[in-house]
Design an enzyme around this catalytic site. Structure first.
Site, PDB file in Angstrom:
ATOM      1  CE  LYS A 264      -3.112   2.774   2.988  1.00 37.96           C
ATOM      2  NZ  LYS A 264      -4.061   2.696   4.132  1.00 37.96           N
ATOM      3  CE  LYS A 276      -6.747   8.772   7.887  1.00 37.51           C
ATOM      4  NZ  LYS A 276      -7.260   7.776   8.605  1.00 37.51           N
ATOM      5  CG  ASP A 287      -1.967   5.336   4.997  1.00 32.05           C
ATOM      6  OD1 ASP A 287      -1.658   4.172   5.585  1.00 32.05           O
ATOM      7  OD2 ASP A 287      -3.001   5.703   4.247  1.00 32.05           O
ATOM      8  CD  GLU A 348      -6.679   5.174   2.458  1.00 34.34           C
ATOM      9  OE1 GLU A 348      -7.662   5.106   3.070  1.00 34.34           O
ATOM     10  OE2 GLU A 348      -5.476   5.138   2.795  1.00 34.34           O
ATOM     11  NE  ARG A 350     -10.834  -1.173   4.058  1.00 34.70           N
ATOM     12  CZ  ARG A 350     -11.335  -1.377   5.136  1.00 34.70           C
ATOM     13  NH1 ARG A 350     -12.652  -1.952   5.123  1.00 34.70           N
ATOM     14  NH2 ARG A 350     -11.044  -0.911   6.098  1.00 34.70           N
TER      15      ARG A 350
HETATM   16  N1  BES Z   1      -4.197   4.507   6.852  1.00 29.52           N
HETATM   17  C1  BES Z   1      -5.399   4.586   7.571  1.00 29.52           C
HETATM   18  C2  BES Z   1      -5.083   3.493   8.716  1.00 29.52           C
HETATM   19  C3  BES Z   1      -4.252   3.754   9.770  1.00 29.52           C
HETATM   20  C4  BES Z   1      -4.608   4.173  11.241  1.00 29.52           C
HETATM   21  C5  BES Z   1      -2.738   3.713   9.618  1.00 29.52           C
HETATM   22  C6  BES Z   1      -3.689   4.612  12.170  1.00 29.52           C
HETATM   23  C7  BES Z   1      -1.953   4.052  10.461  1.00 29.52           C
HETATM   24  C8  BES Z   1      -2.432   4.598  11.869  1.00 29.52           C
HETATM   25  C9  BES Z   1      -6.717   3.659   6.815  1.00 29.52           C
HETATM   26  O1  BES Z   1      -6.691   4.225   5.530  1.00 29.52           O
HETATM   27  C10 BES Z   1      -7.821   4.365   7.485  1.00 29.52           C
HETATM   28  O2  BES Z   1      -8.000   5.473   7.515  1.00 29.52           O
HETATM   29  N2  BES Z   1      -8.597   3.259   7.962  1.00 29.52           N
HETATM   30  C11 BES Z   1      -9.988   3.615   8.641  1.00 29.52           C
HETATM   31  C12 BES Z   1     -10.979   2.785   8.090  1.00 29.52           C
HETATM   32  C13 BES Z   1     -12.114   2.869   8.485  1.00 29.52           C
HETATM   33  C14 BES Z   1     -12.697   4.311   7.751  1.00 29.52           C
HETATM   34  C15 BES Z   1     -13.157   1.637   7.936  1.00 29.52           C
HETATM   35  C16 BES Z   1      -9.618   3.489  10.195  1.00 29.52           C
HETATM   36  O3  BES Z   1      -9.090   2.638  10.476  1.00 29.52           O
HETATM   37  O4  BES Z   1     -10.060   4.031  10.843  1.00 29.52           O
HETATM   38 ZN    ZN Z   2      -4.780   4.794   4.589  1.00 31.91          ZN
HETATM   39 MN    MN Z   3      -7.686   6.078   5.320  1.00 28.53          MN
END
Ligand code: BES
Ligand code: ZN
Ligand code: MN
Length: 499
Positions: A264, A276, A287, A348, A350
């Site tokens: 990724k 966010k 990321d 995003e 996935r």
């Molecule tokens: N890049 C983030 C996940 C992440 C969180 C990486 C903390 C490093 C530290 C990912 O793209 C994301 O935003 N995931 C969301 C998914 C949700 C919207 C289903 C999450 O984990 O909040």
């Molecule tokens: Zn992400």
């Molecule tokens: Mn994300």
């Protein structure tokens, strides 16, 4: 940095700094034991032990300047922790701690005495890894950057019959650690200095240096390939996305298996329209750690030359909000034709990996491993210390976990099963990209599973582990490069694994 080994008596070694490990054999009261059977050094340690200045507590440091009866200018007694817990993993950390302690005193070369009871080549490799990864600094953008690099380290070993084997292990250790550091240096880069285009260029530069084949594609090719899931993420950004294919194809390797490594590469994750919160958003520059992991891994594979085919796919883009960005509720079609209802544009990773996994299969990968900072939920589940391991094939994962034991990278198997699939069923499409609050790391893995078909697959969620929140004696706070060492070890042993 030069790392050499020398079968010498520790007290006769001429060096700026001699590092001697001291373990604690006591259960309740510390009973320190020098991990070097050298009379002169034991004599020096005795009063420190008697005064309880030296206990052997893990990464404890006690210095001696101009020690009597010893050729070294200084001695550092370094606490090795409990004697019965001591193994290669501790040695790797302690070698890193030795390097960082030396740096903090502006010492650029040192000698480290390796414990006699460890197998020499394996210990030498781990020590080399520890020293090189310990030498990594994160102050790239500081005007007063110290640039205090270790120039030389000597490993004091037991005399061995096969000196060449030790030399080879050290050389491998340096390659592995330099590759891990490459991953860390990429993860460290801010989003404005490491756009998808630049990340792809960095991958290409590594490939050119090491003799790997590299192809870099933009959105035209991605449209041609019908990568609608990947493009749905990229469309909100001013930055062009990049799809990178790196290949290691030794002529002598059998046509199958082909290991596919997918990363990724979100160079910045704002969340997109599902933006966010501002707090901590700056961290989303890392990321792209999954892609960086694969760049580091492929570098080491190219240099260590295992007899196995490996192909790596990097899915590089930003996730940004704009008038062109994907809306929650939009539907995208992945490369394999599956329709995806995008509930949350912040899920995003996935989406880009869905197409990356399909493409790896199309290019002939028979076994798939992806690495991704995929979910906040894995941080809730496992905290900062274990990578989440998900798989559709128990044997494949078990073999991989053997590598993690050798490399000292902590990883933990997480379940996936069909029950969780209900959470990602969509009313209007084949699947949706979020599964609600509970078991978020698992539903994310279930989503990816839809794109691997029947191929053995491992998914590594490194969201909690790719960035060290707290500095350690052997590693500064910042990018960890976790899973690079295990992936390298796994690739090197992949040919011997029953399939
Ligand atoms: N890049 C983030 C996940 C992440 C969180 C990486 C903390 C490093 C530290 C990912 O793209 C994301 O935003 N995931 C969301 C998914 C949700 C919207 C289903 C999450 O984990 O909040
Ligand atoms: Zn992400
Ligand atoms: Mn994300």
């Amino acid at each position: 940095m030069k790392i050499a080994s020398s079968p010498s008596v520790p007290s006769t070694v001429e060096t700026e700094l001699l590092v001697v490990l001291v373990a604690d054999t006591g259960d309740k009261t510390p009973a320190p034991e020098l991990l070097a059977s050298d009379r002169a050094i034991q004599t020096l340690a005795a009063p420190l032990i008697a005064a309880s200045d030296l206990t052997g507590k893990f990464v404890e440091t006690v210095w001696l300047l101009s020690p009597a009866g010893v050729a070294a200018k200084r001695i550092l007694f370094l606490g090795a922790g409990k004697r019965d817990k001591f193994c290669i993993t501790e040695l790797r950390k302690l070698a890193g701690a030795a390097a960082r302690t030396a740096k903090s005193k502006k010492i650029k070369s040192f000698a480290l005495v390796l414990p006699e009871f460890l197998e020499v080549p394996a210990a030498a490799q781990a020590a080399a890894e520890g020293i090189v990864t310990g030498d990594f600094d994160v102050d790239t953008y500081r005007s007063d950057r110290k640039d205090q690099q270790i120039t030389e380290a000597t490993l004091i070993i037991q005399p061995v019959a096969d000196a060449k084997a030790v030399e080879n292990s050290i050389a491998a250790g340096v390659i592995i650690a330099d590759s891990q550091n490459l991953t860390r240096s990429l993860a460290l880069e801010p989003g404005n200095f490491l756009t998808p285009t630049i990340l792809a260029e960095r991958a290409r530069a590594m490939c050119e240096e090491t003799g790997l084949t590299c192809e870099v594609y933009g959105s035209d090719k991605m449209k041609e390939l019908k990568m609608g899931a990947f493009l749905s993420v990229a469309q909100g950004s001013e930055e062009e996305p990049r799809l990178v294919v790196m290949r290691y194809e030794p002529a002598t390797a059998p046509a199958s298996p082909v290991l596919g490594l997918i990363g990724k590469g979100i160079t910045f994750d704002s969340g997109g329209i599902s933006i966010k919160p501002g707090d901590g958003m700056e961290k989303m520059k890392y990321d792209m750690s999954g892609a960086a992991t694969m760049i580091g891994t492929m570098r080491a594979i190219a240099l260590l030359k295992p007899n196995v085919r490996v192909i790596s796919i990097l899915c590089c883009t930003e996730n940004m909000p704009s008038g062109k960005a994907t809306r929650p509720g939009d539907v995208a079609h992945a490369m394999n034709g599956k329709s995806i209802e995008i509930i949350n544009t912040d899920a995003e990773g996935r989406l880009v990996l869905a197409d990356g996994l399909c493409y790896a299969r199309q290019l002939g990968a028979t076994h798939l491993i992806d690495a991704a900072t995929l979910t906040g939920a894995v941080v809730i589940a496992l905290g900062y210390y274990n990578v989440g391991v998900f798989t559709n094939n128990d044997e494949f994962a078990e073999e991989f976990l053997i590598s993690t034991e050798r490399t000292g990278e902590k990883m933990w198997r997480m379940p996936i099963d069909q029950d969780y699939f209900d959470q990602i069923r969509s009313d209007i499409a084949d699947i949706k990209n979020t599964g609600g609050r509970w078991g978020g790391a698992i539903t994310a893995a279930m989503f990816l599973k839809e794109f691997v078909e029947d191929k053995p697959w491992i998914h590594l969620d490194i969201a909690g582990t790719a960035w060290l929140e707290e500095g350690k004696a052997w590693m500064p706070k910042g990018p960890s490069g976790v899973s690079v060492r295990s992936l390298i070890d796994f690739a090197r042993n992949f040919t011997n694994i029953p399939k």
